[in-house]
Design a protein around this motif. Sequence first.
Motif, mmCIF file in Angstrom:
data_model
loop_
_atom_site.group_PDB
_atom_site.id
_atom_site.type_symbol
_atom_site.label_atom_id
_atom_site.label_comp_id
_atom_site.label_asym_id
_atom_site.label_seq_id
_atom_site.Cartn_x
_atom_site.Cartn_y
_atom_site.Cartn_z
ATOM 1 N N ILE A 103 -38.717 90.504 19.811
ATOM 2 C CA ILE A 103 -38.738 91.676 20.681
ATOM 3 C C ILE A 103 -40.211 92.002 20.908
ATOM 4 O O ILE A 103 -40.954 92.242 19.961
ATOM 5 C CB ILE A 103 -38.026 92.887 20.039
ATOM 6 C CG1 ILE A 103 -36.606 92.519 19.585
ATOM 7 C CG2 ILE A 103 -38.019 94.065 20.983
ATOM 8 C CD1 ILE A 103 -35.643 92.174 20.695
ATOM 9 N N GLU A 105 -43.677 93.904 22.465
ATOM 10 C CA GLU A 105 -44.232 95.241 22.640
ATOM 11 C C GLU A 105 -43.784 95.824 23.977
ATOM 12 O O GLU A 105 -43.698 95.121 24.973
ATOM 13 C CB GLU A 105 -45.757 95.135 22.605
ATOM 14 C CG GLU A 105 -46.472 96.442 22.681
ATOM 15 C CD GLU A 105 -47.967 96.290 22.513
ATOM 16 O OE1 GLU A 105 -48.681 97.217 22.917
ATOM 17 O OE2 GLU A 105 -48.427 95.264 21.991
ATOM 18 N N ASN A 107 -40.814 97.280 24.369
ATOM 19 C CA ASN A 107 -39.353 97.285 24.405
ATOM 20 C C ASN A 107 -38.804 98.369 23.491
ATOM 21 O O ASN A 107 -39.503 98.882 22.624
ATOM 22 C CB ASN A 107 -38.791 95.926 23.955
ATOM 23 C CG ASN A 107 -38.826 94.906 25.053
ATOM 24 O OD1 ASN A 107 -38.117 95.034 26.040
ATOM 25 N ND2 ASN A 107 -39.668 93.897 24.912
ATOM 26 N N MET A 135 -43.037 93.521 14.879
ATOM 27 C CA MET A 135 -42.480 94.233 16.034
ATOM 28 C C MET A 135 -43.335 95.441 16.412
ATOM 29 O O MET A 135 -42.830 96.458 16.878
ATOM 30 C CB MET A 135 -41.027 94.644 15.745
ATOM 31 C CG MET A 135 -40.090 93.451 15.601
ATOM 32 S SD MET A 135 -38.397 93.887 15.134
ATOM 33 C CE MET A 135 -37.845 94.759 16.578
ATOM 34 N N VAL A 138 -42.898 98.140 19.493
ATOM 35 C CA VAL A 138 -41.469 98.219 19.825
ATOM 36 C C VAL A 138 -40.962 99.559 19.302
ATOM 37 O O VAL A 138 -41.307 99.978 18.200
ATOM 38 C CB VAL A 138 -40.675 97.057 19.188
ATOM 39 C CG1 VAL A 138 -39.178 97.239 19.375
ATOM 40 C CG2 VAL A 138 -41.146 95.727 19.743
#
Length: 169
Positions: A103, A105, A107, A135, A138
């Motif tokens: 995932i 950055e 999101n 992550m 995120v």
Amino acid sequence: MRNLTTTLHRTATIALLALFAFGLAACKKEEAPKAAAAAPVTAPKDGNENAWQAYASDVVKRNMDGVTNSPYVYFLPEESSADFQGQYDAQLDKVKTDITRGILEGNMLAFVSPASAKMADLVTAAFTGIEPNTMKGVKVLFIGQAADSERVKAAVAPAGVTYVFVEAK
């Protein structure tokens, strides 16, 4: 001849100024008053999936600051629904797959359910074994009961996410 040239020059200048003024006036149209922000949707008091999904959509939209991509939204129905365990297992598998793929950055992962404790179990299981700080940038949004927030926060913190909790009320 000189008077004609001067007259044409003045006419052209006046025409250009008029066009400029008209263009400027068009840019400065009076803005219509902005509509009042819609009142937040309240959390459903029952397990109505459509109502919960509308609620989740509203909460996610209100927490999009810093998010540059479409959010990943994970929903579990209430525990008494038909095939709850099958839906739980499928969502857990989906979350793990999404996290494993990576995932990026910008999101958001949003988790919501009328079964807050079970959703907290799912998040905790999905983030078990995640490499530290993989992550960053995120956002993880957990929409549930306050009693479940701290364990979700503890489960996602090692990944380096920005954790946001919204109490479903």
